[in-house]
Design an enzyme around this catalytic site. Sequence first.
Site, PDB file in Angstrom:
ATOM      1  N   LYS A 129       0.845  -1.212   0.000  1.00 37.32           N
ATOM      2  CA  LYS A 129       0.000   0.000   0.000  1.00 37.32           C
ATOM      3  C   LYS A 129       0.870   1.249   0.000  1.00 37.32           C
ATOM      4  O   LYS A 129       0.629   2.196  -0.751  1.00 37.32           O
ATOM      5  CB  LYS A 129      -0.901  -0.001   1.253  1.00 37.32           C
ATOM      6  CG  LYS A 129      -1.540   1.335   1.565  1.00 37.32           C
ATOM      7  CD  LYS A 129      -2.394   1.286   2.806  1.00 37.32           C
ATOM      8  CE  LYS A 129      -1.683   1.503   4.116  1.00 37.32           C
ATOM      9  NZ  LYS A 129      -1.286   2.903   4.395  1.00 37.32           N
TER      10      LYS A 129
ATOM     11  N   ARG B 214       1.047  14.594  13.154  1.00 36.28           N
ATOM     12  CA  ARG B 214       1.446  14.451  11.747  1.00 36.28           C
ATOM     13  C   ARG B 214       1.464  15.779  10.972  1.00 36.28           C
ATOM     14  O   ARG B 214       0.695  15.971  10.015  1.00 36.28           O
ATOM     15  CB  ARG B 214       0.570  13.395  11.069  1.00 36.28           C
ATOM     16  CG  ARG B 214       0.655  12.078  11.809  1.00 36.28           C
ATOM     17  CD  ARG B 214      -0.065  10.966  11.139  1.00 36.28           C
ATOM     18  NE  ARG B 214       0.730  10.310  10.111  1.00 36.28           N
ATOM     19  CZ  ARG B 214       0.356   9.194   9.502  1.00 36.28           C
ATOM     20  NH1 ARG B 214      -0.787   8.630   9.788  1.00 36.28           N
ATOM     21  NH2 ARG B 214       1.128   8.646   8.593  1.00 36.28           N
TER      22      ARG B 214
ATOM     23  N   ARG C 174      -8.124  -0.776   5.419  1.00 34.75           N
ATOM     24  CA  ARG C 174      -7.314   0.237   4.725  1.00 34.75           C
ATOM     25  C   ARG C 174      -5.985  -0.355   4.262  1.00 34.75           C
ATOM     26  O   ARG C 174      -5.388   0.140   3.305  1.00 34.75           O
ATOM     27  CB  ARG C 174      -6.999   1.400   5.676  1.00 34.75           C
ATOM     28  CG  ARG C 174      -8.114   2.381   5.877  1.00 34.75           C
ATOM     29  CD  ARG C 174      -7.609   3.551   6.704  1.00 34.75           C
ATOM     30  NE  ARG C 174      -6.284   3.927   6.255  1.00 34.75           N
ATOM     31  CZ  ARG C 174      -5.240   4.123   7.059  1.00 34.75           C
ATOM     32  NH1 ARG C 174      -5.354   4.031   8.349  1.00 34.75           N
ATOM     33  NH2 ARG C 174      -4.062   4.436   6.557  1.00 34.75           N
TER      34      ARG C 174
HETATM   35  C1  UD1 Z   1       4.581   6.842   6.247  1.00 32.97           C
HETATM   36  C2  UD1 Z   1       3.719   5.608   6.129  1.00 32.97           C
HETATM   37  C3  UD1 Z   1       3.288   5.125   7.506  1.00 32.97           C
HETATM   38  C4  UD1 Z   1       4.508   4.934   8.397  1.00 32.97           C
HETATM   39  C5  UD1 Z   1       5.372   6.178   8.413  1.00 32.97           C
HETATM   40  C6  UD1 Z   1       6.673   5.991   9.172  1.00 32.97           C
HETATM   41  C7  UD1 Z   1       2.647   5.910   3.997  1.00 32.97           C
HETATM   42  C8  UD1 Z   1       1.395   6.199   3.232  1.00 32.97           C
HETATM   43  N1  UD1 Z   1       2.561   5.930   5.317  1.00 32.97           N
HETATM   44  O1  UD1 Z   1       3.764   7.864   6.817  1.00 32.97           O
HETATM   45  O2  UD1 Z   1       2.601   3.887   7.350  1.00 32.97           O
HETATM   46  O3  UD1 Z   1       4.077   4.661   9.716  1.00 32.97           O
HETATM   47  O4  UD1 Z   1       5.711   6.562   7.065  1.00 32.97           O
HETATM   48  O5  UD1 Z   1       7.383   4.918   8.688  1.00 32.97           O
HETATM   49  O6  UD1 Z   1       3.671   5.629   3.418  1.00 32.97           O
HETATM   50  N2  UD1 Z   1       6.805  14.676  10.466  1.00 32.97           N
HETATM   51  C9  UD1 Z   1       6.952  16.005  10.757  1.00 32.97           C
HETATM   52  N3  UD1 Z   1       6.815  16.920   9.744  1.00 32.97           N
HETATM   53  C10 UD1 Z   1       6.545  16.553   8.460  1.00 32.97           C
HETATM   54  C11 UD1 Z   1       6.404  15.179   8.159  1.00 32.97           C
HETATM   55  C12 UD1 Z   1       6.534  14.253   9.183  1.00 32.97           C
HETATM   56  O7  UD1 Z   1       7.196  16.376  11.905  1.00 32.97           O
HETATM   57  O8  UD1 Z   1       6.442  17.438   7.594  1.00 32.97           O
HETATM   58  C13 UD1 Z   1       6.917  13.678  11.546  1.00 32.97           C
HETATM   59  C14 UD1 Z   1       5.584  12.931  11.763  1.00 32.97           C
HETATM   60  O9  UD1 Z   1       4.724  13.671  12.608  1.00 32.97           O
HETATM   61  C15 UD1 Z   1       6.044  11.638  12.409  1.00 32.97           C
HETATM   62  C16 UD1 Z   1       7.401  11.405  11.728  1.00 32.97           C
HETATM   63  O10 UD1 Z   1       7.801  12.654  11.162  1.00 32.97           O
HETATM   64  O11 UD1 Z   1       6.224  11.830  13.787  1.00 32.97           O
HETATM   65  C17 UD1 Z   1       7.357  10.357  10.644  1.00 32.97           C
HETATM   66  O12 UD1 Z   1       6.411  10.718   9.672  1.00 32.97           O
HETATM   67  P1  UD1 Z   1       6.573  10.339   8.137  1.00 32.97           P
HETATM   68  O13 UD1 Z   1       7.832   9.544   7.944  1.00 32.97           O
HETATM   69  O14 UD1 Z   1       6.377  11.547   7.327  1.00 32.97           O
HETATM   70  O15 UD1 Z   1       5.332   9.361   7.935  1.00 32.97           O
HETATM   71  P2  UD1 Z   1       4.267   9.382   6.767  1.00 32.97           P
HETATM   72  O16 UD1 Z   1       4.928   9.635   5.462  1.00 32.97           O
HETATM   73  O17 UD1 Z   1       3.109  10.223   7.164  1.00 32.97           O
END
Ligand code: UD1
Length: 415
Positions: free
Chosen positions: A22, A121, A396
């Site tokens: 996914k 997030r 999902r």
């Molecule tokens: C993706 C995955 C999710 C997985 C996660 C971490 C998808 C669709 N989802 O989510 O299943 O659990 O990676 O492996 O691929 N953060 C910030 N600022 C930002 C972006 C992120 O502070 O602009 C923080 C988030 O709040 C979180 C951490 O970084 O605490 C990791 O998030 P991120 O790696 O971005 O996860 P996703 O891409 O949302």
Amino acid sequence: MSKIIIKKSDPLCGSVSCSGSKNAALPILASTILTKGTSTLFNIPALTDIEHMLYILRELGGKCTRFADRVDIDFTECHGYCAPYESVSKFRGSFLLAAPLLARMGRARISMPGGCPIGNRPIDLHLKGFAALGAEVENGHGFVDLSCKKLKGAKIYLDFPSVGATENLIMAAVLAEGETVIENAAAEPEITDLADFLNAQGASISGMGSDTITICGVKELTPASYRIISDRIEAGTFMSAFAITGGSGSILNVNPLHLKPVTAKLSEMGAVITEHESSVSIDASRPLSSANIKTLPFPGFPTDMQAQFSALLCETEGTGIIVETVFENRFLHIGELNRMGANIRIDGRSSVIEGPQKLSGAKVTAFDLRGGASLVLAGLCASGETEISGVEHIERGYEHLCEKISSLGGNIFLD
Ligand code: UD1
């Protein structure tokens, strides 16, 4: 509303095949906006998040046709630049549309994703990166508005190796003018898959899988056929299902290299794991011991496997401590596991799990995807009957979960 009903099951045995990933499919589907012509993708799982993404792509002008696990998307025309609240609130992966829309249309208007049960997030890293590439970023009134004449390559350092930000910035840089270097980039296999798909269409991306990714902008992409990777988290969930029931069997159609952190942890706990070219076998027939776990970006232990291991550590001998470093509120399943007789204490971002406990079936609720999977695992070894509601969260991210576990001898069905 459907429910999953599980009764205590014998040790699982046999082999099960993984579906497409996914988390690889979502950015790859979004990235088809960048290409004029028809992209053909294989191994696309039938999941609600994927169907939501296909719905938005159709709204934007993509002609999407599905034949089993194959999806053809013709983006010769793209006539929209908005992802409204109704779509974004259904699945957070929709923010991955920001970069391809910005690059193709010069504009993107995406509803703010907002919080979600597992944490706040934020999207600040995505936005800082877009601004570094020359986009105007307006953020307010529930929308993020992005616009640009032409994106220009830049050096971007991510404060945290965010998976989504790395993917969005790769997609923004692919057709930008000049070179982009993303430092402290995420190294998850799904990012390599996105880069491999874009490179198959003529992009010039290198360094994926490391913490520095370099993208040399190209003028255009040429449509390609591509088979996306299989789901390492689904595979890890099946490994946990064999482990929690003391079973043994094989998980087919998965790259063992993607499973390294999970394999290493299960081996440390006493499971015997054999890796093959595109499958792994696990023998967990001897009692497993507990372990300590800290979730980290890849190649660390995946946060997406934390909940499943929370259930597993309820059954193993000794005390296990899990430290969740990636998301600030990813312990929603713990209360439900405790209702089934687990002995888990939460202390800040750690959970302390005393095992083994005699779990017993109960009515429980899945509040999020992986938390839901942990309740399924707990139900397999709990005495009596477990009834899980909130099944829509599980659907999902797991294709035919009940059928697959049932084919291994699990006493489970969707009601
Ligand atoms: C993706 C995955 C999710 C997985 C996660 C971490 C998808 C669709 N989802 O989510 O299943 O659990 O990676 O492996 O691929 N953060 C910030 N600022 C930002 C972006 C992120 O502070 O602009 C923080 C988030 O709040 C979180 C951490 O970084 O605490 C990791 O998030 P991120 O790696 O971005 O996860 P996703 O891409 O949302």
